[in-house]
Design a protein around this motif. Structure first.
Motif, PDB file in Angstrom:
ATOM      1  N   LEU A 123       0.855  -1.193   0.000  1.00 34.46           N
ATOM      2  CA  LEU A 123       0.000   0.000   0.000  1.00 34.46           C
ATOM      3  C   LEU A 123       0.888   1.239   0.000  1.00 34.46           C
ATOM      4  O   LEU A 123       1.820   1.339   0.798  1.00 34.46           O
ATOM      5  N   PRO A 124       0.645   2.172  -0.938  1.00 32.56           N
ATOM      6  CA  PRO A 124       1.521   3.350  -1.024  1.00 32.56           C
ATOM      7  C   PRO A 124       1.483   4.140   0.287  1.00 32.56           C
ATOM      8  O   PRO A 124       0.416   4.357   0.853  1.00 32.56           O
ATOM      9  N   ALA A 125       2.662   4.488   0.767  1.00 32.19           N
ATOM     10  CA  ALA A 125       2.748   5.299   1.993  1.00 32.19           C
ATOM     11  C   ALA A 125       3.965   6.206   1.827  1.00 32.19           C
ATOM     12  O   ALA A 125       4.821   5.938   0.996  1.00 32.19           O
ATOM     13  N   GLY A 126       4.047   7.258   2.641  1.00 36.83           N
ATOM     14  CA  GLY A 126       5.231   8.128   2.569  1.00 36.83           C
ATOM     15  C   GLY A 126       5.190   9.006   1.326  1.00 36.83           C
ATOM     16  O   GLY A 126       4.296   8.923   0.503  1.00 36.83           O
ATOM     17  N   ASP A 127       6.218   9.876   1.223  1.00 31.37           N
ATOM     18  CA  ASP A 127       6.185  10.874   0.142  1.00 31.37           C
ATOM     19  C   ASP A 127       7.339  10.701  -0.838  1.00 31.37           C
ATOM     20  O   ASP A 127       7.649  11.602  -1.603  1.00 31.37           O
ATOM     21  N   ARG A 128       8.028   9.547  -0.788  1.00 30.65           N
ATOM     22  CA  ARG A 128       9.194   9.390  -1.667  1.00 30.65           C
ATOM     23  C   ARG A 128       8.824   9.500  -3.154  1.00 30.65           C
ATOM     24  O   ARG A 128       9.572  10.060  -3.944  1.00 30.65           O
ATOM     25  N   ALA A 129       7.672   8.937  -3.528  1.00 31.94           N
ATOM     26  CA  ALA A 129       7.277   8.977  -4.942  1.00 31.94           C
ATOM     27  C   ALA A 129       7.109  10.424  -5.396  1.00 31.94           C
ATOM     28  O   ALA A 129       7.577  10.818  -6.477  1.00 31.94           O
ATOM     29  N   GLU A 130       6.467  11.249  -4.564  1.00 31.01           N
ATOM     30  CA  GLU A 130       6.263  12.666  -4.920  1.00 31.01           C
ATOM     31  C   GLU A 130       7.612  13.382  -5.039  1.00 31.01           C
ATOM     32  O   GLU A 130       7.858  14.140  -5.971  1.00 31.01           O
ATOM     33  N   ARG A 131       8.506  13.097  -4.058  1.00 32.17           N
ATOM     34  CA  ARG A 131       9.836  13.750  -4.078  1.00 32.17           C
ATOM     35  C   ARG A 131      10.626  13.325  -5.311  1.00 32.17           C
ATOM     36  O   ARG A 131      11.341  14.119  -5.918  1.00 32.17           O
ATOM     37  N   PHE A 132      10.475  12.063  -5.677  1.00 28.50           N
ATOM     38  CA  PHE A 132      11.173  11.537  -6.872  1.00 28.50           C
ATOM     39  C   PHE A 132      10.689  12.277  -8.123  1.00 28.50           C
ATOM     40  O   PHE A 132      11.479  12.732  -8.947  1.00 28.50           O
ATOM     41  N   LEU A 133       9.358  12.424  -8.240  1.00 30.01           N
ATOM     42  CA  LEU A 133       8.790  13.082  -9.433  1.00 30.01           C
ATOM     43  C   LEU A 133       9.196  14.555  -9.495  1.00 30.01           C
ATOM     44  O   LEU A 133       9.459  15.099 -10.571  1.00 30.01           O
ATOM     45  N   GLU A 134       9.304  15.170  -8.309  1.00 22.76           N
ATOM     46  CA  GLU A 134       9.693  16.594  -8.279  1.00 22.76           C
ATOM     47  C   GLU A 134      11.111  16.806  -8.793  1.00 22.76           C
ATOM     48  O   GLU A 134      11.422  17.823  -9.407  1.00 22.76           O
ATOM     49  N   GLN A 135      11.998  15.828  -8.528  1.00 29.27           N
ATOM     50  CA  GLN A 135      13.402  16.026  -8.922  1.00 29.27           C
ATOM     51  C   GLN A 135      13.647  15.700 -10.401  1.00 29.27           C
ATOM     52  O   GLN A 135      14.716  15.963 -10.934  1.00 29.27           O
ATOM     53  N   LEU A 136      12.653  15.103 -11.085  1.00 31.26           N
ATOM     54  CA  LEU A 136      12.840  14.777 -12.505  1.00 31.26           C
ATOM     55  C   LEU A 136      12.764  16.057 -13.347  1.00 31.26           C
ATOM     56  O   LEU A 136      11.954  16.935 -13.066  1.00 31.26           O
ATOM     57  N   PRO A 137      13.605  16.146 -14.400  1.00 30.40           N
ATOM     58  CA  PRO A 137      13.588  17.366 -15.226  1.00 30.40           C
ATOM     59  C   PRO A 137      12.433  17.389 -16.233  1.00 30.40           C
ATOM     60  O   PRO A 137      12.405  18.208 -17.121  1.00 30.40           O
ATOM     61  N   LEU A 163      17.486   7.416  -6.607  1.00 33.34           N
ATOM     62  CA  LEU A 163      16.908   6.970  -5.330  1.00 33.34           C
ATOM     63  C   LEU A 163      17.813   7.145  -4.109  1.00 33.34           C
ATOM     64  O   LEU A 163      17.325   7.246  -2.991  1.00 33.34           O
ATOM     65  N   GLU A 164      19.142   7.169  -4.316  1.00 34.65           N
ATOM     66  CA  GLU A 164      20.009   7.368  -3.143  1.00 34.65           C
ATOM     67  C   GLU A 164      19.708   8.692  -2.439  1.00 34.65           C
ATOM     68  O   GLU A 164      19.653   8.743  -1.214  1.00 34.65           O
ATOM     69  N   PRO A 165      19.466   9.795  -3.202  1.00 34.83           N
ATOM     70  CA  PRO A 165      19.123  11.060  -2.515  1.00 34.83           C
ATOM     71  C   PRO A 165      17.838  10.955  -1.691  1.00 34.83           C
ATOM     72  O   PRO A 165      17.595  11.779  -0.802  1.00 34.83           O
ATOM     73  N   LEU A 166      17.019   9.929  -1.986  1.00 39.26           N
ATOM     74  CA  LEU A 166      15.771   9.748  -1.223  1.00 39.26           C
ATOM     75  C   LEU A 166      15.977   8.777  -0.051  1.00 39.26           C
ATOM     76  O   LEU A 166      15.017   8.342   0.588  1.00 39.26           O
ATOM     77  N   GLY A 167      17.262   8.411   0.193  1.00 42.19           N
ATOM     78  CA  GLY A 167      17.564   7.534   1.336  1.00 42.19           C
ATOM     79  C   GLY A 167      17.338   6.059   1.059  1.00 42.19           C
ATOM     80  O   GLY A 167      17.141   5.266   1.989  1.00 42.19           O
ATOM     81  N   VAL A 168      17.389   5.649  -0.219  1.00 40.21           N
ATOM     82  CA  VAL A 168      17.203   4.224  -0.558  1.00 40.21           C
ATOM     83  C   VAL A 168      18.584   3.585  -0.732  1.00 40.21           C
ATOM     84  O   VAL A 168      19.455   4.138  -1.401  1.00 40.21           O
ATOM     85  N   GLU A 169      18.785   2.400  -0.106  1.00 40.96           N
ATOM     86  CA  GLU A 169      20.079   1.711  -0.264  1.00 40.96           C
ATOM     87  C   GLU A 169      19.970   0.642  -1.349  1.00 40.96           C
ATOM     88  O   GLU A 169      19.044  -0.167  -1.359  1.00 40.96           O
ATOM     89  N   LEU A 170      20.956   0.665  -2.296  1.00 40.48           N
ATOM     90  CA  LEU A 170      20.940  -0.306  -3.407  1.00 40.48           C
ATOM     91  C   LEU A 170      22.205  -1.143  -3.376  1.00 40.48           C
ATOM     92  O   LEU A 170      23.258  -0.686  -2.914  1.00 40.48           O
TER      93      LEU A 170
END
Length: 691
Positions: free
Chosen positions: A252-266, A341-348
């Motif tokens: 279930l979608p939670a948190g705001d990472r998706a929105e932050r990701f879309l904002e940083q796209l050019p 995704l690293e700027p959003l705190g995701v570890e790969l």
């Protein structure tokens, strides 16, 4: 009651354990298996052809008298038998023979033989023809029948298989084949019952319409084609049922990472991307495993859709595996996802066959402990030592490069080994609709059918190798004007070493011819870091021209590159050429693709290059590719063993696809029918669900 499935082939006359072993290699264990080992074509042996009228490549029956039979000691010892009739003569040549055979073919013996005309030392020859000595009279035309030709394996000849199939047909009077299809369905399409169809296909009766049988359009053949296509469809629906019988973790979608990701796209998402994301969000939130194929032409933005899907899983506290078929593509996904995704705190973590020792162990620990939220790699992700703590989404890029069974292997790595991961399959190879409906019946399909704004059409030019100097001049001009170019070397050989060598030679030539340009080289034998370093320099504009093998086929994004030269394009499939062409046209300026072919071009080659010149539409090109090369090559399944039909021909029989898709779901309610049809047509070869 005994069925033909229960009677082993060893019941037939002349089938001992050695022959049974060879038949098993063809998937033949029972009498029923033998009856469904169907002829893939027919030969017309109904008339004797005068030897004087033969041409090279003819397949014909001739009859004559033996003039002489000699042992010839060439590079290989052979038996050379010269026949003559009133119009000319012909040689039968045998490399495998015995003394009895030589004596049987003595001077003056009358022989009828069947074979393909080849040029030889002594004139026209038949190699190892089928023959009869002192043959009976030919039947009159109205009684003549066509001769079936069967698939073989080493150690079994046509006459042997033909004889066994004739023996097997005699069982049909006592044990008719079980017809699993409803009589009403057969009546709708005016098709015969299964026993009648099998009998006719093995033994076409005298007077049967020859042209229909040769073209595969006789109602008896179409009855079998329909059942075979249906069995394939059912097997894929069964895969889907088996996967979806397991529960999945609802994400279930939670948190705001998706929105932050879309904002940083050019850029903003296209309408098509938003529509596909809505499908995926809905699927991921269910407790049933998602099985979705996302098709999108080159540059339509599938990677962004994959990243958004991964974020939905990560926000729900789960892990994601992203798998690509080649190191270079997997590596590129890793770089993209890290940057996003690293700027959003995701570890790969990065896991490929080349990651060894401490680096590998450290990546494995991060995955097992759940610290790594995304693992990206090649098929190395399938290996037993890769253990996920909470895997809930698997993203597979370019699925057609993997077998279905490989995709299924990842489902065992789901949460606690009991919950199945959701599966998102992506492909930039547009798949013709008919093929997608059949080959991917286990998947829901979404299409990103809109390119981002600003992508300009690419002008495609087809030139012969003799214009090489003009083409090199064109590259110089483009680069002097501040643009960049690719030069792609292809080779017909599969050998990676030869491909790399060709690229090295071409790069050397271009360095000498274009001394004022900065030129780089990438090929499959470079270490991953070296490849990445060259690609990075090209991306940053430090290199004017990149010479490469087809390793750059997918995913490389350099907006300033506006010219691509592809050598020997006639050696590649249309879909692959379309992928390569998609490396340019990513920026504002007009872009060009030059296909530099090596004459002479076959008709097939001309048709393919023409299709590419005429269209930018990946789906149109895929349809053309299917028409020209067939499904085995378009799907890349020659290797995976999927979609290998006995009788069906995708192009000829595509009219069946829609009706079969409609009739399959109601049959799925009858498991006994489903398993019987799959067993009959796919044998033990494909047991996707048990992988």
């Amino acid at each position: 009651m005994t069925s033909l499935d229960d009677i082993p082939v060893t019941q037939l006359k002349g089938v001992g354990s050695a022959l049974a072993e060879k038949l098993a290699r063809l998937g033949i264990h029972s009498i029923q298996d033998l009856l469904f080992h169907l002829p893939y074509r027919y030969e017309d042996r109904t008339r004797v052809v005068p030897m004087g009228s033969l041409r090279i490549g003819d397949i014909a029956v001739v009859e004559g008298e033996v003039m002489k039979a000699d042992l010839v000691m060439g590079r290989r010892r052979s038996l050379q038998v010269t026949l003559r009739d009133d119009t000319g003569f012909l040689v039968m040549r045998f490399f495998h023979f015995n003394a009895a055979q030589k004596n049987q073919l003595a001077e003056g013996t009358r022989v009828r033989c069947f074979g393909e005309v080849r040029p030889g030392r002594a004139g026209y020859e038949f190699y190892h023809p089928e023959y009869q000595t002192n043959p009976p009279a030919m039947p009159p035309a109205e009684q003549a029948t066509l001769t079936p030709v069967y698939p073989l394996t080493e150690g079994i000849q046509q006459p042997r298989v033909r004889g066994l199939c004739q023996q097997a047909l005699s069982y049909l009077d006592r044990y008719p084949i079980k017809d699993w299809l409803p009589p009403a369905l057969l009546a709708d399409y005016q098709l015969p019952g299964i026993t009648e169809a099998v009998r006719l296909v093995h033994l076409p009766p005298a007077g049967a319409p020859v042209h229909l049988l040769v073209e595969g359009k006789h109602p008896a053949q179409q009855r079998l084609v329909m059942e075979e296509l249906l069995a394939h469809q059912l097997s894929l629906l069964q895969v889907r049922e088996q996967i979806q019988a397991r529960e999945a973790l609802p994400l279930l979608p939670a948190g705001d990472r998706a929105e932050r990701f879309l904002e940083q796209l050019p850029f903003s998402l296209t309408g098509a991307q938003r529509h596909v994301m809505a499908d995926i969000r809905q699927d991921l939130s269910q407790p049933v495993p998602m099985l979705r194929l996302v098709q999108g032409d080159v540059g339509s933005g599938k990677t962004v859709v994959a990243a958004l899907s991964a974020l939905q899983a990560i926000e729900a506290g789960a892990q994601v595996a992203l798998m690509a078929p080649t190191e270079i593509l997997a590596e590129q996904h890793y770089q993209n996802f890290r940057n996003w995704l690293e700027p959003l705190g995701v570890e790969l973590v990065w896991l490929s066959g080349k990651v060894k020792g401490k680096a590998r162990q450290s990546a494995l620990n991060a995955v097992a402990e759940g610290r790594a939220q995304i693992a990206i790699g090649t098929h190395a992700l399938f290996q037993d030592d890769v253990v996920f703590q909470r895997l809930a989404l698997v993203i597979v890029d370019e699925q057609h490069r993997f077998g279905v069974h490989q995709r299924l292997a990842l489902r065992e790595k789901g949460v606690g080994g009991t919950l199945a991961p959701h599966q998102l399959i992506m492909t930039a190879t547009p798949i013709p609709r008919t093929l997608a409906m059949s080959a991917y019946a286990d998947l829901d399909t979404s299409v990103i059918d809109e390119l981002p704004p600003g992508r300009k059409p690419i002008e495609t030019i087809v030139l012969p190798e003799s214009r090489r100097d003009d083409i090199i001049e064109r590259v110089r001009k483009a680069c002097r004007e501040g643009r960049q170019a690719y030069w792609v070397c292809t080779l017909i050989e599969e050998s990676e070493a030869l491909q790399c060598q060709a690229a090295e030679v071409t790069a050397q030539e271009l360095v000498e011819r274009l001394p004022d340009l900065s030129i780089g080289l990438v090929h499959g034998r470079l270490k991953a870091q070296e490849k990445a370093a060259v690609m990075e320099r090209f991306k940053d504009g430090e290199l004017d021209l990149l010479v490469a093998t087809t390793v750059i086929e997918v995913g490389v994004d350099v907006p300033n590159a506006s010219l691509i030269i592809i050598e020997n394009p006639e050696r590649l499939g249309l879909a692959q050429l379309h992928q390569l062409r998609g490396r340019v046209g990513r920026g504002e300026q007009a872009s060009f693709c030059v296909l530099m072919y090596h004459p002479p071009l076959s008709n097939n080659g001309k048709a393919r290059l023409q299709a590419l010149r005429d269209s930018q539409d990946g789906f149109f090109i895929a349809e053309k590719d299917l028409e020209i090369r067939g499904p085995g090559e378009v799907l890349g399944t020659r290797q995976t063993g999927l979609m290998q039909f006995r009788l069906a021909d995708f192009e000829r029989d595509k009219g069946w696809i829609e009706p079969i898709r409609d009739m399959a779901p109601s049959l799925m309610r009858e498991p006994r029918v489903v398993s019987a049809l799959i067993r009959r047509w796919l044998g033990e070869k494909i047991r996707y669900g048990d992988v």
